[in-house]
Design a protein around this motif. Structure first.
Motif, PDB file in Angstrom:
ATOM      1  N   GLU A  84       1.877   9.900  -7.921  1.00 28.15           N
ATOM      2  CA  GLU A  84       1.220   9.366  -6.727  1.00 28.15           C
ATOM      3  C   GLU A  84      -0.063  10.137  -6.439  1.00 28.15           C
ATOM      4  O   GLU A  84      -1.061   9.551  -6.002  1.00 28.15           O
ATOM      5  N   ARG A  88      -3.803   8.579  -6.049  1.00 35.88           N
ATOM      6  CA  ARG A  88      -4.572   8.821  -4.824  1.00 35.88           C
ATOM      7  C   ARG A  88      -5.791   9.700  -5.078  1.00 35.88           C
ATOM      8  O   ARG A  88      -6.542  10.008  -4.149  1.00 35.88           O
ATOM      9  N   LEU A 737       1.325  -6.417  -6.205  1.00 37.59           N
ATOM     10  CA  LEU A 737       1.484  -5.163  -5.473  1.00 37.59           C
ATOM     11  C   LEU A 737       1.279  -3.957  -6.391  1.00 37.59           C
ATOM     12  O   LEU A 737       0.671  -2.960  -5.980  1.00 37.59           O
ATOM     13  N   ALA A 738       1.787  -4.044  -7.609  1.00 34.44           N
ATOM     14  CA  ALA A 738       1.588  -2.942  -8.557  1.00 34.44           C
ATOM     15  C   ALA A 738       0.106  -2.776  -8.884  1.00 34.44           C
ATOM     16  O   ALA A 738      -0.394  -1.652  -9.029  1.00 34.44           O
ATOM     17  N   HIS A 741      -1.539  -1.133  -6.030  1.00 38.08           N
ATOM     18  CA  HIS A 741      -1.174   0.280  -6.035  1.00 38.08           C
ATOM     19  C   HIS A 741      -2.016   1.062  -7.032  1.00 38.08           C
ATOM     20  O   HIS A 741      -2.504   2.161  -6.744  1.00 38.08           O
ATOM     21  N   ARG A 742      -2.215   0.490  -8.212  1.00 36.46           N
ATOM     22  CA  ARG A 742      -3.049   1.161  -9.218  1.00 36.46           C
ATOM     23  C   ARG A 742      -4.484   1.319  -8.726  1.00 36.46           C
ATOM     24  O   ARG A 742      -5.155   2.312  -9.032  1.00 36.46           O
ATOM     25  N   LEU A 746      -2.695   0.353  -2.025  1.00 34.85           N
ATOM     26  CA  LEU A 746      -1.345   0.624  -1.537  1.00 34.85           C
ATOM     27  C   LEU A 746      -0.884   1.971  -2.069  1.00 34.85           C
ATOM     28  O   LEU A 746      -1.372   2.456  -3.098  1.00 34.85           O
ATOM     29  N   ARG A 747       0.060   2.567  -1.377  1.00 31.50           N
ATOM     30  CA  ARG A 747       0.721   3.760  -1.866  1.00 31.50           C
ATOM     31  C   ARG A 747       2.212   3.468  -1.952  1.00 31.50           C
ATOM     32  O   ARG A 747       2.724   2.599  -1.249  1.00 31.50           O
ATOM     33  N   GLN A 748       2.891   4.181  -2.805  1.00 31.26           N
ATOM     34  CA  GLN A 748       4.309   3.931  -3.065  1.00 31.26           C
ATOM     35  C   GLN A 748       5.139   5.101  -2.572  1.00 31.26           C
ATOM     36  O   GLN A 748       4.856   6.258  -2.887  1.00 31.26           O
ATOM     37  N   TYR A 753       6.374  -0.071  -0.536  1.00 31.03           N
ATOM     38  CA  TYR A 753       4.928   0.122  -0.541  1.00 31.03           C
ATOM     39  C   TYR A 753       4.447   0.308   0.889  1.00 31.03           C
ATOM     40  O   TYR A 753       5.026  -0.214   1.843  1.00 31.03           O
ATOM     41  N   ARG A 756      -2.598   2.177   1.991  1.00 34.58           N
ATOM     42  CA  ARG A 756      -3.114   3.522   1.739  1.00 34.58           C
ATOM     43  C   ARG A 756      -3.361   4.279   3.039  1.00 34.58           C
ATOM     44  O   ARG A 756      -3.113   5.481   3.131  1.00 34.58           O
TER      45      ARG A 756
END
Length: 790
Positions: A84, A88, A737-738, A741-742, A746-748, A753, A756
């Motif tokens: 993560e 980020r 969503l993935a 996230h990449r 979004l953050r996981q 999720y 950010r």
């Protein structure tokens, strides 16, 4: 455990009393007394062993198992937050050098004698972070700051720093969000156990780590809770969280807590300070540090000169909006995404006519983030992008608006059904499942008539069965929804399954007695429905769960990992379930007449079920129980909990549940259909295999629908397809969503999720209003409060 023992005694006592009454009414059948009593005793014995076996708290984990669980937890936490941190960009090129020191506000920290010397540390110095925390006498720390000040970033960096320098006996820092903690429903220890089991499912493997590994880790102080975002709790609940932490945790238990300054100050006035905890707050980011990081993040070339122009403007206007904005770590991160990683021009921030206030700069950066990131990804790989920047932006707006309406910062895929009114309400969801059941039953009925060699269809039996199921399924769904909010029933799987099955069996009998009067006394007709239909319901309910959306998705995989630890218990499950099922059907055959529609046996003769049939059915049920035991309890130490993997695991469980449900309902009815063709001499006439195949088509859909209603994936799939058909979400939601996230939108956090930044969610949600069901009360993580930090 107590509920299982009580229900076991009650069921067996009721069965024994009922059989005594039968013997008194029909003394000629006293010869069967020995068989019935033996069956009852055998049933009781198997139920007792079975209830003991299924108790999740029977026994304790060994010290070796607890030590191994701590090592596995440390590896999983480190992998999760290292991945993560890379997404980020926390270490690319370096963490922002934010200085943290003792909070100057009065009355927010404990007495100096308890918290030790003043604390000062820098976010870009991991060794300094870990050393500052370990220097605290009680290792308790509260991280305060305004929204966007980098509290979450500090929590992640501190977690990784402690793990990087961890000795085997040191506690494992575990970063958890307080959004899901409700002190009115859970104790701190119970909530921590549940969250760790959900985010790190491998520790729930009883065969490897024992039944109490997580509980022992917490009790022995081997876990360091890093509790993020107290401000995500509703305002009325923040003081309750502080009170719960002070009242239920040992004052020497290590702990890290993050919260916005204003929210924590308010909570402290009501609940008091966190006992033994030092409190730190950040200093504003220095303009030179912010510009240095932004220059390093920008590729060498002409674009570097744009930062020079902005730096000159900030030097000339140190109190201007640009300088104020870049004093926040959140704004620095947004500026990097919009200008350093993309061909944007940061000199536009120096336009004082365009950006009159700090809020205008913030809104500009937030509005530019999503289009900029997707446009950059589209330029890098235009042929491989499934969604245009405009489509992605629209979908994210709908996602943010839906999360705002549900009062949450967590996008939990298994809760997506709450966004669709038909699936969200307790009264409408059973209607949808009943409609599906009727459609599948009619389809199976038509297929039955179209297959050559199958027994002829009996329309009366089909009507009788559909009437019963139309009454039974909604009743079970409504009862399960009621039981799900009752702590004693929701935590005892066996109790809930038995009571729900009894409710379904009784409801099944009502239409038969009302619209199709049978030649059996009403009381015995209900007993017969409970013994067959209720027993079939019980098999499915105990295997798949109650027909209500579960609070957490199922986890597991089919693997031979550590099979030798599981084999003895699997054999015990098979043997116990086989004997239990055979005994139940044998008792039914002794005391209850055949089901309506079956060929009649003379009333003076009792139809006995050959033990071979009961044992065959019991063996099938035993194999199903083994499969689910192996499936649900198997998660390797290499499996990290993520939304996509959680969806795949729950889908696997759902598919196996559906197939098992068809068998578990159809086979008892197939056995009873064969009973209708048993001669007084005990010989079976007719084709038993075809009778069973016909039952798979006729009554199998009931088990399928009942199993699907108990799993997360069918509810999620129905909601996803419904929202995608209306253009609010993409058809391939998890892939979308993935991808977000990449890209860093979004953050996981475990299986969920989050956006950010909370401000990004709120800004996107403000761009549209989506009609839909609103919760009656604010849920944990309510965004009605002010946004949390980044």
């Amino acid at each position: 455990m107590r509920w299982r023992w009580v229900l076991t005694w009650l069921l067996c006592a009721a069965l024994t009393v009922g059989l005594i009454i039968v013997w008194n009414v029909r003394p000629k059948d006293i010869g069967d007394a020995a068989s019935v009593v033996a069956a009852v005793i055998g049933l009781f014995s198997v139920l007792t062993v079975w209830a003991w076996r299924r108790s999740p708290r029977h026994g304790r984990s060994t010290s070796g198992q607890v030590a191994e669980a701590a090592q596995v937890l440390a590896r999983q936490v480190r992998r999760q937050w290292q991945d993560e941190a890379v997404l980020r960009q926390l270490f690319d090129p370096a963490p922002l050098p934010v200085l943290w020191s003792d909070c100057p506000l009065p009355d927010v920290s404990d007495h100096r004698q308890l918290i030790g010397a003043p604390v000062t540390c820098r976010a870009d110095a991991p060794q300094e972070l870990a050393a500052a925390f370990r220097s605290l006498p009680r290792r308790r720390l509260v991280v305060l700051g305004p929204a966007g000040s980098g509290k979450t970033t500090l929590a992640v960096l501190l977690t990784l720093a402690l793990l990087g320098q961890r000795d085997p006996d040191d506690p494992v820092p575990v970063l958890l969000s307080l959004a899901s903690f409700d002190p009115s429903r859970d104790s701190v220890q119970a909530w921590l156990r549940r969250q760790i089991a959900a985010d790190y499912a491998v520790l729930a493997d009883i065969d490897t780590y024992g039944p109490s590994a997580i509980e022992d880790l917490l009790a022995e102080g081997r876990v360091l809770p890093v509790l993020e975002a107290l401000d995500e709790r509703p305002e009325a609940g923040r003081a309750a969280v502080l009170t719960a932490l002070n009242d239920t945790l040992d004052p020497h238990t290590p702990l890290v807590l993050t919260c916005r300054t204003a929210n924590y100050t308010t909570a402290v006035t009501e609940a008091g300070v966190l006992t033994g905890a030092a409190v730190i707050a950040p200093s504003p980011v220095r303009p030179d540090d912010a510009l240095t990081l932004l220059r390093l993040a920008t590729p060498p070339g002409p674009r570097q000169t744009r930062w020079d122009a902005l730096a000159e403007h900030m030097n000339q206007n140190p109190d201007g909006t640009a300088a104020q904005a870049l004093a926040s770590p959140l704004m620095v991160a947004l500026a990097r995404a919009v200008y350093a990683d993309a061909p944007g021009d940061p000199t536009e921030l120096a336009d004082t006519d365009r950006f009159l206030t700090l809020a205008m700069v913030e809104h500009h950066l937030l509005d530019s983030l999503v289009p900029t990131l997707y446009a950059r990804a589209h330029r890098r790989d235009p042929s491989g992008r499934r969604w245009s920047p405009q489509q992605a932006h629209r979908y994210l707006i709908h996602l943010a608006a839906g999360m705002q309406r549900q009062d949450t910062y967590n996008l939990s895929w298994w809760q997506l059904h709450r966004w669709v009114p038909t699936l969200a309400h307790t009264w409408s969801r059973p209607a949808a499942w009943t409609t599906l059941l009727i459609a599948l039953t009619l389809l199976g009925y038509e297929a039955h008539g179209a297959i050559p060699g199958f027994p002829p269809r009996e329309r009366g039996v089909m009507v009788w069965y559909m009437q019963g199921m139309t009454a039974a399924l909604p009743c079970m769904c409504w009862f399960a929804a009621w039981a799900a909010v009752r702590p004693r029933l929701s935590t005892h799987r066996f109790s809930g399954a038995v009571l729900t099955a009894l409710c379904g069996g009784a409801a099944f009998a009502v239409p038969g007695m009302t619209f199709n009067p049978v030649d059996v006394a009403p009381g015995w007709y209900v007993v017969g429905c409970e013994a067959v239909t209720g027993f079939a319901f019980l098999l499915v309910l105990y295997t798949a769960g109650l027909p209500v959306p579960p609070s957490m998705p199922s986890r597991g995989s089919i693997t031979l990992w550590r099979w030798h630890h599981r084999l003895p218990r699997a054999v015990a499950i098979f043997c116990g379930t086989t004997v239990l099922t055979a005994a139940a059907l044998y008792i039914y055959a002794l005391v209850v007449r055949p089901m309506p529609g079956a060929s009649k046996v003379h009333s003076s003769q009792r139809t006995e079920l050959p033990w071979a049939y009961g044992l065959t059915l019991g063996a099938v049920v035993g194999v199903v129980q083994i499969l689910f035991y192996w499936l649900r309890g198997t998660t390797t130490a290499h499996d990290l909990t993520a939304p996509a993997s959680a969806v795949r695991a729950d889908r696997l469980v759902t598919l196996v549940c559906g197939g098992a449900g068809v068998l578990l309902v159809a086979l008892p009815y197939g056995i009873l259909a064969a009973l209708g063709n048993v001669t007084p001499q005990g010989q079976v006439t007719g084709d038993v295999v075809r009778e069973l195949a016909a039952m798979l088509l006729g009554v199998g859909p009931t088990g399928l629908v009942l199993a699907l209603a108990a799993c997360s994936w069918p509810h999620y799939t129905a909601a996803r397809l419904s929202l995608a058909a209306r253009g609010r979400l993409p058809w391939r939601l998890q892939a979308f969503l993935a991808d977000a996230h990449r890209l860093g939108i979004l953050r996981q956090v475990g299986p969920v999720y989050q956006f950010r930044h909370a401000r990004l969610q709120q800004r996107l949600a403000a761009q549209t209003r989506i009609p839909g069901p609103r919760p009656a009360t604010a849920r944990p993580g309510s965004p009605s409060s002010e946004p949390t930090s980044s």
